[in-house]
Design an enzyme around this catalytic site. Structure first.
Site, mmCIF file in Angstrom:
data_model
loop_
_atom_site.group_PDB
_atom_site.id
_atom_site.type_symbol
_atom_site.label_atom_id
_atom_site.label_comp_id
_atom_site.label_asym_id
_atom_site.label_seq_id
_atom_site.Cartn_x
_atom_site.Cartn_y
_atom_site.Cartn_z
ATOM 1 N N TYR A 149 -12.435 -1.914 -3.291
ATOM 2 C CA TYR A 149 -13.109 -1.968 -1.950
ATOM 3 C C TYR A 149 -14.593 -1.747 -2.130
ATOM 4 C CZ TYR A 149 -8.334 -1.527 0.437
ATOM 5 O OH TYR A 149 -7.312 -1.858 0.764
ATOM 6 N N THR A 181 -5.714 -7.664 10.119
ATOM 7 C CA THR A 181 -6.005 -6.321 9.750
ATOM 8 C C THR A 181 -5.492 -5.203 10.357
ATOM 9 O OG1 THR A 181 -8.218 -7.118 8.599
ATOM 10 C CG2 THR A 181 -7.878 -4.671 8.751
ATOM 11 N N ARG A 197 -2.344 -14.310 3.647
ATOM 12 C CA ARG A 197 -3.166 -13.820 4.663
ATOM 13 C C ARG A 197 -2.527 -13.941 5.838
ATOM 14 N NH1 ARG A 197 -7.316 -9.937 3.657
ATOM 15 N NH2 ARG A 197 -8.431 -10.658 5.438
ATOM 16 N N GLU A 218 -9.799 -9.639 -8.181
ATOM 17 C CA GLU A 218 -8.558 -8.760 -8.065
ATOM 18 C C GLU A 218 -7.513 -8.546 -9.149
ATOM 19 O OE1 GLU A 218 -7.612 -8.823 -3.769
ATOM 20 O OE2 GLU A 218 -9.700 -8.188 -3.097
ATOM 21 N N ASN A 241 -1.685 -0.453 7.311
ATOM 22 C CA ASN A 241 -1.402 -1.515 7.542
ATOM 23 C C ASN A 241 -0.501 -2.114 6.389
ATOM 24 O OD1 ASN A 241 -3.480 -2.327 5.708
ATOM 25 N ND2 ASN A 241 -4.651 -3.313 7.154
ATOM 26 N N LYS A 270 0.846 -1.215 0.079
ATOM 27 C CA LYS A 270 -0.027 0.021 -0.066
ATOM 28 C C LYS A 270 1.103 1.247 -0.132
ATOM 29 C CE LYS A 270 -3.842 -2.185 2.273
ATOM 30 N NZ LYS A 270 -4.784 -2.458 3.509
ATOM 31 N N PHE A 294 -15.701 4.064 7.114
ATOM 32 C CA PHE A 294 -14.146 4.502 7.033
ATOM 33 C C PHE A 294 -13.913 4.151 5.345
ATOM 34 C CE2 PHE A 294 -14.847 -0.189 8.003
ATOM 35 C CZ PHE A 294 -14.643 -0.778 6.855
ATOM 36 N N HIS A 320 -1.916 -5.261 1.462
ATOM 37 C CA HIS A 320 -3.208 -5.854 0.877
ATOM 38 C C HIS A 320 -2.870 -7.469 0.480
ATOM 39 C CE1 HIS A 320 -7.227 -6.765 -0.523
ATOM 40 N NE2 HIS A 320 -6.332 -7.043 -1.660
HETATM 41 P P1 ABT Z 1 -7.139 -5.186 2.841
HETATM 42 O O1 ABT Z 1 -6.270 -5.828 2.634
HETATM 43 O O2 ABT Z 1 -6.764 -3.643 3.030
HETATM 44 O O3 ABT Z 1 -8.356 -5.460 2.174
HETATM 45 O O4 ABT Z 1 -7.535 -5.544 4.471
HETATM 46 P P2 ABT Z 1 -8.277 -6.549 5.183
HETATM 47 O O5 ABT Z 1 -8.728 -7.392 4.168
HETATM 48 O O6 ABT Z 1 -7.247 -7.341 6.057
HETATM 49 O O7 ABT Z 1 -9.155 -6.115 6.102
HETATM 50 P P3 ABT Z 1 -10.597 -5.329 5.434
HETATM 51 B B1 ABT Z 1 -11.820 -5.509 6.568
HETATM 52 O O8 ABT Z 1 -10.795 -5.761 3.948
HETATM 53 O O9 ABT Z 1 -10.374 -3.974 5.452
HETATM 54 C C1 ABT Z 1 -10.196 -3.107 4.469
HETATM 55 C C2 ABT Z 1 -9.314 -1.735 5.037
HETATM 56 O O10 ABT Z 1 -10.161 -1.012 5.541
HETATM 57 C C3 ABT Z 1 -9.276 -0.562 6.794
HETATM 58 N N1 ABT Z 1 -10.501 -0.526 7.824
HETATM 59 C C4 ABT Z 1 -11.066 -1.678 8.277
HETATM 60 C C5 ABT Z 1 -10.519 0.518 8.638
HETATM 61 O O11 ABT Z 1 -9.877 1.475 8.436
HETATM 62 N N2 ABT Z 1 -11.243 0.394 9.727
HETATM 63 C C6 ABT Z 1 -11.978 -0.753 9.945
HETATM 64 O O12 ABT Z 1 -12.923 -0.538 10.845
HETATM 65 C C7 ABT Z 1 -12.052 -1.820 9.079
HETATM 66 C C8 ABT Z 1 -12.715 -2.951 9.612
HETATM 67 C C9 ABT Z 1 -8.410 -1.645 7.023
HETATM 68 C C10 ABT Z 1 -8.052 -1.928 5.531
HETATM 69 N N3 ABT Z 1 -7.013 -1.209 5.034
HETATM 70 N N4 ABT Z 1 -6.635 -0.267 5.133
HETATM 71 N N5 ABT Z 1 -5.584 0.493 4.761
HETATM 72 MG MG MG Z 2 -9.700 -7.112 2.497
#
Ligand code: ABT
Ligand code: MG
Length: 148
Positions: A49, A91, A85, A126, A112, A9, A57, A115
């Site tokens: 997304y 996450t 993963r 994707e 984080n 990212k 968010f 992805h």
């Molecule tokens: P991605 O790899 O970014 O898809 O992350 P992951 O699949 O582990 O987690 P998900 B649930 O898909 O989150 C997508 C992005 O949204 C952010 N997020 C998520 C928040 O900021 N607050 C929240 O409460 C949640 C649930 C984290 C993930 N990435 N970024 N940047």
């Molecule tokens: Mg995700």
């Protein structure tokens, strides 16, 4: 063999973590079959997304993922979707298991660093969203017989 979509990212690129992140997958034995740097448009980010449309968010997430270049890759190997993963960790980096990529390099759920597709179906979707078929390379490696 399975394929997954991985992406360093914008925070990972800005922090100079691209090489270290790619290395983890290479070291484990996974094969890179697609790799490029790119700037994601808002349109593509909203598709990527799509599952989070309407969540509080969502706008911040799209702002973040389009805030700078990313490094996109397709990685191939045994059980790579779930294995990647696990290598990434939870996450929220503060909840990620020690030693995982997110635990090693991050502290904030919105920053984080990597992805990875969350299922085989997501991976197929994707990969098709971010790579043209001709950008993926089929090749063998002499080392494969030492990995499998
Ligand atoms: P991605 O790899 O970014 O898809 O992350 P992951 O699949 O582990 O987690 P998900 B649930 O898909 O989150 C997508 C992005 O949204 C952010 N997020 C998520 C928040 O900021 N607050 C929240 O409460 C949640 C649930 C984290 C993930 N990435 N970024 N940047
Ligand atoms: Mg995700």
């Amino acid at each position: 063999m399975e394929r997954t979509y991985l992406m360093v990212k914008p925070d990972g690129v800005q922090r100079g973590l691209v090489g270290q992140i790619i290395s983890r997958f290479e070291q484990r034995g996974y094969k890179i079959v697609g790799l490029k740097m790119m700037q994601i448009s808002r349109e593509v980010a909203e598709k990527h997304y799509g599952e989070h449309v309407g969540k509080p968010f969502f706008q911040g997430l799209v702002d973040f993922i389009t805030s700078g270049p990313v490094v996109a890759m397709v990685v191939e190997g045994k059980d790579v979707v779930s294995a990647a993963r696990e290598m990434m960790g939870a996450t929220n980096p503060l909840k990620a298991a020690p030693g995982t990529i997110r635990a090693t390099f991050g502290v904030d759920v919105g920053r984080n660093v990597i992805h990875g597709s969350d299922s085989l179906e997501s991976a197929q979707r994707e990969i098709a969203l971010f790579f043209r078929p001709e950008e993926l390379v089929d090749y063998g490696r002499a080392i494969d017989s030492w990995i499998y």
